[in-house]
Design a protein around this motif. Sequence first.
Motif, PDB file in Angstrom:
ATOM      1  N   ASP A  68       0.828  -1.201   0.000  1.00  0.00           N
ATOM      2  CA  ASP A  68       0.000   0.000   0.000  1.00  0.00           C
ATOM      3  C   ASP A  68       0.867   1.258   0.000  1.00  0.00           C
ATOM      4  O   ASP A  68       0.643   2.187   0.787  1.00  0.00           O
ATOM      5  N   CYS A  69       1.858   1.285  -0.886  1.00  0.00           N
ATOM      6  CA  CYS A  69       2.771   2.421  -0.960  1.00  0.00           C
ATOM      7  C   CYS A  69       1.990   3.686  -1.317  1.00  0.00           C
ATOM      8  O   CYS A  69       1.131   3.671  -2.202  1.00  0.00           O
ATOM      9  N   LEU A  70       2.304   4.771  -0.643  1.00  0.00           N
ATOM     10  CA  LEU A  70       1.471   5.963  -0.706  1.00  0.00           C
ATOM     11  C   LEU A  70       1.472   6.644  -2.067  1.00  0.00           C
ATOM     12  O   LEU A  70       0.555   7.394  -2.387  1.00  0.00           O
ATOM     13  N   GLU A 165      14.321   3.091  -3.629  1.00  0.00           N
ATOM     14  CA  GLU A 165      13.371   4.206  -3.436  1.00  0.00           C
ATOM     15  C   GLU A 165      13.958   5.375  -2.658  1.00  0.00           C
ATOM     16  O   GLU A 165      13.854   6.508  -3.071  1.00  0.00           O
ATOM     17  N   THR A 166      14.546   5.119  -1.506  1.00  0.00           N
ATOM     18  CA  THR A 166      15.280   6.138  -0.759  1.00  0.00           C
ATOM     19  C   THR A 166      16.153   5.425   0.263  1.00  0.00           C
ATOM     20  O   THR A 166      15.724   4.456   0.883  1.00  0.00           O
ATOM     21  N   ARG A 167      17.389   5.896   0.407  1.00  0.00           N
ATOM     22  CA  ARG A 167      18.319   5.257   1.346  1.00  0.00           C
ATOM     23  C   ARG A 167      17.967   5.573   2.795  1.00  0.00           C
ATOM     24  O   ARG A 167      18.228   4.775   3.701  1.00  0.00           O
ATOM     25  N   ASN A 168      17.344   6.690   3.018  1.00  0.00           N
ATOM     26  CA  ASN A 168      17.077   7.154   4.379  1.00  0.00           C
ATOM     27  C   ASN A 168      15.880   6.426   4.986  1.00  0.00           C
ATOM     28  O   ASN A 168      14.781   6.431   4.419  1.00  0.00           O
ATOM     29  N   ASP A 169      16.072   5.816   6.141  1.00  0.00           N
ATOM     30  CA  ASP A 169      15.025   5.010   6.758  1.00  0.00           C
ATOM     31  C   ASP A 169      13.776   5.823   7.093  1.00  0.00           C
ATOM     32  O   ASP A 169      12.648   5.362   6.879  1.00  0.00           O
ATOM     33  N   SER A 170      13.965   7.013   7.629  1.00  0.00           N
ATOM     34  CA  SER A 170      12.818   7.850   8.002  1.00  0.00           C
ATOM     35  C   SER A 170      12.027   8.286   6.775  1.00  0.00           C
ATOM     36  O   SER A 170      10.790   8.267   6.777  1.00  0.00           O
ATOM     37  N   SER A 173       9.907   5.512   5.430  1.00  0.00           N
ATOM     38  CA  SER A 173       8.676   5.284   6.198  1.00  0.00           C
ATOM     39  C   SER A 173       7.592   6.306   5.876  1.00  0.00           C
ATOM     40  O   SER A 173       6.411   6.062   6.106  1.00  0.00           O
ATOM     41  N   MET A 174       7.970   7.468   5.335  1.00  0.00           N
ATOM     42  CA  MET A 174       6.994   8.473   4.937  1.00  0.00           C
ATOM     43  C   MET A 174       6.309   8.137   3.609  1.00  0.00           C
ATOM     44  O   MET A 174       5.269   8.699   3.284  1.00  0.00           O
ATOM     45  N   LEU A 175       6.919   7.231   2.846  1.00  0.00           N
ATOM     46  CA  LEU A 175       6.415   6.879   1.519  1.00  0.00           C
ATOM     47  C   LEU A 175       5.761   5.509   1.469  1.00  0.00           C
ATOM     48  O   LEU A 175       5.079   5.189   0.493  1.00  0.00           O
ATOM     49  N   HIS A 176       5.959   4.701   2.513  1.00  0.00           N
ATOM     50  CA  HIS A 176       5.546   3.303   2.485  1.00  0.00           C
ATOM     51  C   HIS A 176       4.784   2.934   3.752  1.00  0.00           C
ATOM     52  O   HIS A 176       4.929   3.578   4.789  1.00  0.00           O
ATOM     53  N   PRO A 177       4.001   1.855   3.700  1.00  0.00           N
ATOM     54  CA  PRO A 177       3.298   1.385   4.899  1.00  0.00           C
ATOM     55  C   PRO A 177       4.279   0.770   5.893  1.00  0.00           C
ATOM     56  O   PRO A 177       5.414   0.417   5.528  1.00  0.00           O
ATOM     57  N   TYR A 197      22.985 -12.254  -9.585  1.00  0.00           N
ATOM     58  CA  TYR A 197      22.195 -11.471 -10.530  1.00  0.00           C
ATOM     59  C   TYR A 197      22.960 -10.229 -10.994  1.00  0.00           C
ATOM     60  O   TYR A 197      23.790  -9.679 -10.252  1.00  0.00           O
ATOM     61  N   GLN A 198      22.649  -9.762 -12.203  1.00  0.00           N
ATOM     62  CA  GLN A 198      22.927  -8.384 -12.553  1.00  0.00           C
ATOM     63  C   GLN A 198      21.800  -7.569 -11.912  1.00  0.00           C
ATOM     64  O   GLN A 198      20.627  -7.784 -12.211  1.00  0.00           O
ATOM     65  N   VAL A 199      22.164  -6.664 -11.031  1.00  0.00           N
ATOM     66  CA  VAL A 199      21.191  -6.013 -10.154  1.00  0.00           C
ATOM     67  C   VAL A 199      20.942  -4.575 -10.587  1.00  0.00           C
ATOM     68  O   VAL A 199      21.875  -3.827 -10.898  1.00  0.00           O
ATOM     69  N   GLY A 200      19.671  -4.221 -10.589  1.00  0.00           N
ATOM     70  CA  GLY A 200      19.285  -2.843 -10.846  1.00  0.00           C
ATOM     71  C   GLY A 200      18.554  -2.258  -9.656  1.00  0.00           C
ATOM     72  O   GLY A 200      17.737  -2.934  -9.029  1.00  0.00           O
ATOM     73  N   THR A 201      18.861  -1.017  -9.327  1.00  0.00           N
ATOM     74  CA  THR A 201      18.130  -0.316  -8.273  1.00  0.00           C
ATOM     75  C   THR A 201      17.857   1.104  -8.744  1.00  0.00           C
ATOM     76  O   THR A 201      18.050   1.431  -9.908  1.00  0.00           O
ATOM     77  N   GLY A 202      17.384   1.967  -7.845  1.00  0.00           N
ATOM     78  CA  GLY A 202      17.095   3.333  -8.242  1.00  0.00           C
ATOM     79  C   GLY A 202      16.117   4.004  -7.309  1.00  0.00           C
ATOM     80  O   GLY A 202      15.748   3.456  -6.262  1.00  0.00           O
ATOM     81  N   PHE A 203      15.672   5.200  -7.704  1.00  0.00           N
ATOM     82  CA  PHE A 203      14.795   5.992  -6.839  1.00  0.00           C
ATOM     83  C   PHE A 203      14.082   7.039  -7.679  1.00  0.00           C
ATOM     84  O   PHE A 203      14.463   7.320  -8.817  1.00  0.00           O
ATOM     85  N   MET A 204      13.012   7.579  -7.121  1.00  0.00           N
ATOM     86  CA  MET A 204      12.268   8.644  -7.792  1.00  0.00           C
ATOM     87  C   MET A 204      12.832  10.006  -7.405  1.00  0.00           C
ATOM     88  O   MET A 204      13.317  10.190  -6.285  1.00  0.00           O
ATOM     89  N   ILE A 205      12.735  10.924  -8.339  1.00  0.00           N
ATOM     90  CA  ILE A 205      13.212  12.289  -8.113  1.00  0.00           C
ATOM     91  C   ILE A 205      12.012  13.184  -7.805  1.00  0.00           C
ATOM     92  O   ILE A 205      11.060  13.247  -8.585  1.00  0.00           O
ATOM     93  N   GLY A 206      12.054  13.838  -6.648  1.00  0.00           N
ATOM     94  CA  GLY A 206      10.993  14.777  -6.305  1.00  0.00           C
ATOM     95  C   GLY A 206       9.865  14.189  -5.489  1.00  0.00           C
ATOM     96  O   GLY A 206       8.767  14.759  -5.440  1.00  0.00           O
ATOM     97  N   THR A 207      10.110  13.064  -4.814  1.00  0.00           N
ATOM     98  CA  THR A 207       9.078  12.512  -3.938  1.00  0.00           C
ATOM     99  C   THR A 207       8.816  13.465  -2.777  1.00  0.00           C
ATOM    100  O   THR A 207       9.671  14.277  -2.416  1.00  0.00           O
ATOM    101  N   PRO A 208       7.636  13.402  -2.175  1.00  0.00           N
ATOM    102  CA  PRO A 208       7.367  14.246  -1.016  1.00  0.00           C
ATOM    103  C   PRO A 208       8.437  14.082   0.061  1.00  0.00           C
ATOM    104  O   PRO A 208       8.923  12.969   0.304  1.00  0.00           O
ATOM    105  N   TYR A 209       8.816  15.195   0.654  1.00  0.00           N
ATOM    106  CA  TYR A 209       9.769  15.272   1.764  1.00  0.00           C
ATOM    107  C   TYR A 209      11.225  15.079   1.330  1.00  0.00           C
ATOM    108  O   TYR A 209      12.125  15.113   2.170  1.00  0.00           O
ATOM    109  N   GLN A 210      11.485  14.902   0.055  1.00  0.00           N
ATOM    110  CA  GLN A 210      12.858  14.688  -0.403  1.00  0.00           C
ATOM    111  C   GLN A 210      13.650  15.996  -0.339  1.00  0.00           C
ATOM    112  O   GLN A 210      13.139  17.067  -0.653  1.00  0.00           O
ATOM    113  N   THR A 211      14.904  15.912   0.046  1.00  0.00           N
ATOM    114  CA  THR A 211      15.800  17.069   0.126  1.00  0.00           C
ATOM    115  C   THR A 211      17.110  16.740  -0.589  1.00  0.00           C
ATOM    116  O   THR A 211      17.404  15.572  -0.861  1.00  0.00           O
TER     117      THR A 211
END
Length: 349
Positions: A68-70, A165-170, A173-177, A197-211
Motif C-alpha cells: 500500500d505504498c502511498l 526508493e530512498t536510502r534514508n530510513d525515516s 517510512s513516509m512513503l511506504h506502509p 544477478y545483474q542487479v538494478g536499483t534506483g529511486f524517484m526524483i521529487g518525492t514528497p519530503y525529499q531534500t
Amino acid sequence: MDRYITLIDKLKKERALSAKEWAVLIKNRSPKLSEYLFSLAREEQERCYGKDIFLRGLIEFSNYCKNDCLYCGIRRSNRAARRYRLDEDTILSCCHEGYGLGFRTFVLQSGEDAAFTEARLANLVRRIRKDFPDCAITLSAGEWSKASYRTFFDAGANRYLLRHETRNDSHYSMLHPPSLSAKKRRQCLWNLKDIGYQVGTGFMIGTPYQTPELLAEDMIFLKELNPQMVGIGPFIPHRDTPFKNEPAGTLELTLFLLGCIRLMLPKVLLPATTALGTIHPEGRELGILAGANVVMPNLSPKSVRGDYLLYDNKICTGEESAQCRDCLEKRINAIGYRTVTARGDSLNL
C-alpha cells in the motif's frame, strides 16, 4: 560557478563525492553546469557503450499488489484500479512477439501479487528460458526471501530490478506502509548481488519530503552497492493515492542526476524511463543526451497497458508493440544514436 565545475571534475576523476559535496552540487546546479555535466556524461557513455541504446521488451504481467505504498497507482487500497493478471501462455506470447521484433531482453514486471507464488514465477521463468535460450530474463517483482531469489536465478533469470526508493530510513517510512522497511529493501539488493544477478536499483526524483541531503544519501548508496543498472525517474502523482496533490518531480533535476550517475558509475546501464517521456515530449531523448543508454518499449497486450498505471498520464499505452519500437527507434536515430536489440549485458561487473 568554478567551485561547482570543480566538483563535477572531481566526480569524473574520483568517481565519488562526499555527502556534503553531493548536497552542495545538487543545491547549486544551473543550466550552464548541467550543460558541462552532460557533455562529460556523453563522453563516458560513448567510451563504454559507443552510440548504442539498448532496447528491452517490457511485459507488465500483473497489477495486483499486496502493498500500500502511498505514491503508487496500483497500491492495494486503490479500488478504482482495474486489476488484471496475465496467464503464462499470454506472457509467452508477448515474448514470442518481442523476439520477432528483435528483442533479446525481456523485463517481467508486476506488483507483489500473491497469486504468482515462488513456484509459479519460477515455472514461468523456466518456460521463457526454454523457448529463448539466447535472451536475458529480467525480473521486477518486488521483495522475496534470498531462497526465492535463488530459485528464480536457478530457473534462468539473469537480472533483477528493485528500486531502493530512498536510502534514508525515516524518509522511506513516509512513503511506504509500516509493513515495508528500507533496511529490508537494501538487504534484498545485497542478497541479489550475492546470488549472482545483474542487479538494478534506483529511486524517484521529487518525492514528497525529499531534500538534497536525502538525494546525497541515495548517491552514496549507489556507489556502495555498485549495481549493474540504475533506474531513476521523476515522481509523478497518481489521482487515486494519498499523494495525488503533491507536485511532480522535475525533468531538470532528473537529467542532472542521470548525468551524475553516468560519471560516478560509467559502465552502468542507465534507462531513459517512460516517466521522463511522460513529463516532457522529448524526455527520453533528453535522458539519453544526459547519459542514459537504455529504453524499454512495452510488449504487454494493448488491452491491459492502460491498467498498469503507477502514475497518471503514462505514455505509450495505446500503441501496438511494433509501433512503439519503431517510434522509439526513429526518435533515437534523430539525436545521433542507434537502437540495439542485443542482450546488452552491463559492463559494470
